[in-house]
Design a protein around this motif. Structure first.
Motif, PDB file in Angstrom:
ATOM      1  N   ASP A   1      14.519   2.323  -4.013  1.00 31.69           N
ATOM      2  CA  ASP A   1      13.568   1.267  -4.349  1.00 31.69           C
ATOM      3  C   ASP A   1      12.750   0.969  -3.087  1.00 31.69           C
ATOM      4  OD1 ASP A   1      12.217  -1.119  -4.847  1.00 31.69           O
ATOM      5  OD2 ASP A   1      13.890  -1.999  -5.952  1.00 31.69           O
ATOM      6  N   GLU A   2      11.557   1.555  -3.023  1.00 31.95           N
ATOM      7  CA  GLU A   2      10.737   1.427  -1.813  1.00 31.95           C
ATOM      8  C   GLU A   2      10.293  -0.012  -1.555  1.00 31.95           C
ATOM      9  OE1 GLU A   2       7.671   4.473  -1.686  1.00 31.95           O
ATOM     10  OE2 GLU A   2       9.071   5.922  -2.548  1.00 31.95           O
ATOM     11  N   LYS A   3      10.101  -0.797  -2.602  1.00 39.69           N
ATOM     12  CA  LYS A   3       9.739  -2.212  -2.408  1.00 39.69           C
ATOM     13  C   LYS A   3      10.893  -2.976  -1.756  1.00 39.69           C
ATOM     14  CE  LYS A   3       6.159  -2.506  -5.840  1.00 39.69           C
ATOM     15  NZ  LYS A   3       5.725  -2.920  -7.156  1.00 39.69           N
ATOM     16  N   ALA A   4      12.128  -2.656  -2.163  1.00 38.99           N
ATOM     17  CA  ALA A   4      13.295  -3.299  -1.553  1.00 38.99           C
ATOM     18  C   ALA A   4      13.389  -2.937  -0.075  1.00 38.99           C
ATOM     19  CB  ALA A   4      14.576  -2.895  -2.284  1.00 38.99           C
ATOM     20  N   VAL A   5      13.118  -1.670   0.259  1.00 34.72           N
ATOM     21  CA  VAL A   5      13.133  -1.248   1.658  1.00 34.72           C
ATOM     22  C   VAL A   5      12.101  -2.053   2.448  1.00 34.72           C
ATOM     23  CG1 VAL A   5      12.676   0.667   3.255  1.00 34.72           C
ATOM     24  CG2 VAL A   5      14.011   1.071   1.168  1.00 34.72           C
ATOM     25  N   GLY A   6      10.903  -2.189   1.892  1.00 39.33           N
ATOM     26  CA  GLY A   6       9.857  -2.964   2.555  1.00 39.33           C
ATOM     27  C   GLY A   6      10.268  -4.410   2.795  1.00 39.33           C
ATOM     28  N   ARG A   7      10.903  -5.017   1.792  1.00 34.49           N
ATOM     29  CA  ARG A   7      11.372  -6.398   1.964  1.00 34.49           C
ATOM     30  C   ARG A   7      12.418  -6.484   3.070  1.00 34.49           C
ATOM     31  NH1 ARG A   7      11.047  -6.221  -3.673  1.00 34.49           N
ATOM     32  NH2 ARG A   7      13.280  -5.857  -3.891  1.00 34.49           N
ATOM     33  N   LEU A   8      13.308  -5.506   3.126  1.00 30.08           N
ATOM     34  CA  LEU A   8      14.377  -5.526   4.126  1.00 30.08           C
ATOM     35  C   LEU A   8      13.855  -5.370   5.549  1.00 30.08           C
ATOM     36  CD1 LEU A   8      16.969  -3.407   2.157  1.00 30.08           C
ATOM     37  CD2 LEU A   8      17.357  -5.739   2.978  1.00 30.08           C
ATOM     38  N   ILE A   9      12.806  -4.583   5.734  1.00 31.52           N
ATOM     39  CA  ILE A   9      12.302  -4.375   7.105  1.00 31.52           C
ATOM     40  C   ILE A   9      11.124  -5.289   7.440  1.00 31.52           C
ATOM     41  CG2 ILE A   9      13.113  -1.985   7.103  1.00 31.52           C
ATOM     42  CD1 ILE A   9      10.031  -1.217   7.058  1.00 31.52           C
ATOM     43  N   GLY A  10      10.625  -6.021   6.454  1.00 34.16           N
ATOM     44  CA  GLY A  10       9.563  -6.987   6.713  1.00 34.16           C
ATOM     45  C   GLY A  10       8.159  -6.429   6.706  1.00 34.16           C
ATOM     46  N   GLU A  11       7.988  -5.213   6.217  1.00 32.63           N
ATOM     47  CA  GLU A  11       6.646  -4.653   6.044  1.00 32.63           C
ATOM     48  C   GLU A  11       6.699  -3.526   5.022  1.00 32.63           C
ATOM     49  OE1 GLU A  11       4.899  -2.106   9.286  1.00 32.63           O
ATOM     50  OE2 GLU A  11       6.675  -2.748  10.393  1.00 32.63           O
ATOM     51  N   ARG A  12       5.559  -3.259   4.428  1.00 36.52           N
ATOM     52  CA  ARG A  12       5.494  -2.193   3.429  1.00 36.52           C
ATOM     53  C   ARG A  12       5.756  -0.845   4.069  1.00 36.52           C
ATOM     54  NH1 ARG A  12       1.240  -3.203  -1.209  1.00 36.52           N
ATOM     55  NH2 ARG A  12       1.678  -5.391  -1.577  1.00 36.52           N
ATOM     56  N   ILE A  13       6.253   0.074   3.252  1.00 36.54           N
ATOM     57  CA  ILE A  13       6.469   1.437   3.732  1.00 36.54           C
ATOM     58  C   ILE A  13       5.632   2.390   2.902  1.00 36.54           C
ATOM     59  CG2 ILE A  13       8.796   1.015   4.601  1.00 36.54           C
ATOM     60  CD1 ILE A  13       9.799   2.498   2.009  1.00 36.54           C
ATOM     61  N   GLU A  14       5.439   3.568   3.460  1.00 38.82           N
ATOM     62  CA  GLU A  14       4.771   4.633   2.723  1.00 38.82           C
ATOM     63  C   GLU A  14       5.528   5.924   2.970  1.00 38.82           C
ATOM     64  OE1 GLU A  14       0.898   4.021   4.339  1.00 38.82           O
ATOM     65  OE2 GLU A  14       1.273   5.244   6.107  1.00 38.82           O
ATOM     66  N   ARG A  15       5.375   6.849   2.054  1.00 35.82           N
ATOM     67  CA  ARG A  15       6.028   8.147   2.229  1.00 35.82           C
ATOM     68  C   ARG A  15       5.433   8.836   3.444  1.00 35.82           C
ATOM     69  NH1 ARG A  15       9.123   9.981  -2.341  1.00 35.82           N
ATOM     70  NH2 ARG A  15       9.052   8.318  -3.868  1.00 35.82           N
ATOM     71  N   ALA A  16       6.299   9.466   4.207  1.00 40.32           N
ATOM     72  CA  ALA A  16       5.859  10.154   5.416  1.00 40.32           C
ATOM     73  C   ALA A  16       5.471  11.593   5.080  1.00 40.32           C
ATOM     74  CB  ALA A  16       6.981  10.141   6.447  1.00 40.32           C
ATOM     75  N   ASP A  17       4.388  12.062   5.681  1.00 37.15           N
ATOM     76  CA  ASP A  17       3.998  13.457   5.456  1.00 37.15           C
ATOM     77  C   ASP A  17       4.857  14.360   6.351  1.00 37.15           C
ATOM     78  OD1 ASP A  17       2.779  13.845   8.062  1.00 37.15           O
ATOM     79  OD2 ASP A  17       0.963  12.897   7.322  1.00 37.15           O
ATOM     80  N   PRO A  18       4.869  15.674   6.052  1.00 33.21           N
ATOM     81  CA  PRO A  18       5.727  16.590   6.818  1.00 33.21           C
ATOM     82  C   PRO A  18       5.502  16.558   8.327  1.00 33.21           C
ATOM     83  CG  PRO A  18       4.962  17.675   4.830  1.00 33.21           C
ATOM     84  CD  PRO A  18       4.216  16.362   4.917  1.00 33.21           C
TER      85      PRO A  18
END
Length: 160
Positions: free
Chosen positions: A74-91
């Motif tokens: 759950d990427e939104k949950a990860v963002g809430r836990l670290i205090g900022e939005r996340i995005e998928r990382a490219d290779p």
């Protein structure tokens, strides 16, 4: 142990320094996906500790999520836990931040120390398997070992 590829040997050297007797095993076939890794080592998909790298949107910092192979994150949950939005990382970001290629990202030994979150579902298992630097290398460990090696925060990360 000899005969490991350079990336797998780097992980083995780190494991040797930790001193708990973990051994990297390189397989003939791929362990790139959770399903392939589970088949190679003879465990359930849930026992595969998949290392996913995200990029914190504002700071650009790498975020390592170590999740059960059976779960979607759950990427939104990860963002809430670290205090900022996340995005998928490219290779390229994954390679620069970790020193590993996608499919072989180990939970330890990253070039840039990441923020680390660990899927609480992994903590319910006796034994788990993690990638060891290449798309066909893994090592066996306990969830407690994973938490101590990475300094990761255990949290609910599974997408409902």
């Amino acid at each position: 142990m000899t005969g490991l590829s350079p990336s797998a040997q780097r992980v083995q050297d780190l494991l040797d320094a930790i001193g708990l007797g973990h051994r990297v095993v390189e397989h003939q076939g791929s362990t790139r996906t959770s399903e392939e890794a589970a088949a190679a080592v003879g465990c359930s998909v849930a026992q595969i500790a998949k290392s996913l790298i995200f990029r914190a949107r504002e700071t650009g910092r790498p975020v390592l999520v170590v999740a059960s192979g059976a779960n979607r994150v759950d990427e939104k949950a990860v963002g809430r836990l670290i205090g900022e939005r996340i995005e998928r990382a490219d290779p390229d970001f994954v390679r620069e931040a970790t020193g590993f290629a996608i499919g072989g990202v180990s939970p330890i030994g990253h070039a840039v120390p990441p923020l680390v979150l660990i899927d609480e579902d992994l903590m319910r298992l006796e034994v788990i398997w993690a990638a060891a630097g290449t798309p066909n290398a893994v090592f066996r460990l306990t969830p407690a070992d994973l938490a101590s090696m990475t300094g990761g925060r255990v949290a609910t990360l599974r997408k409902a």
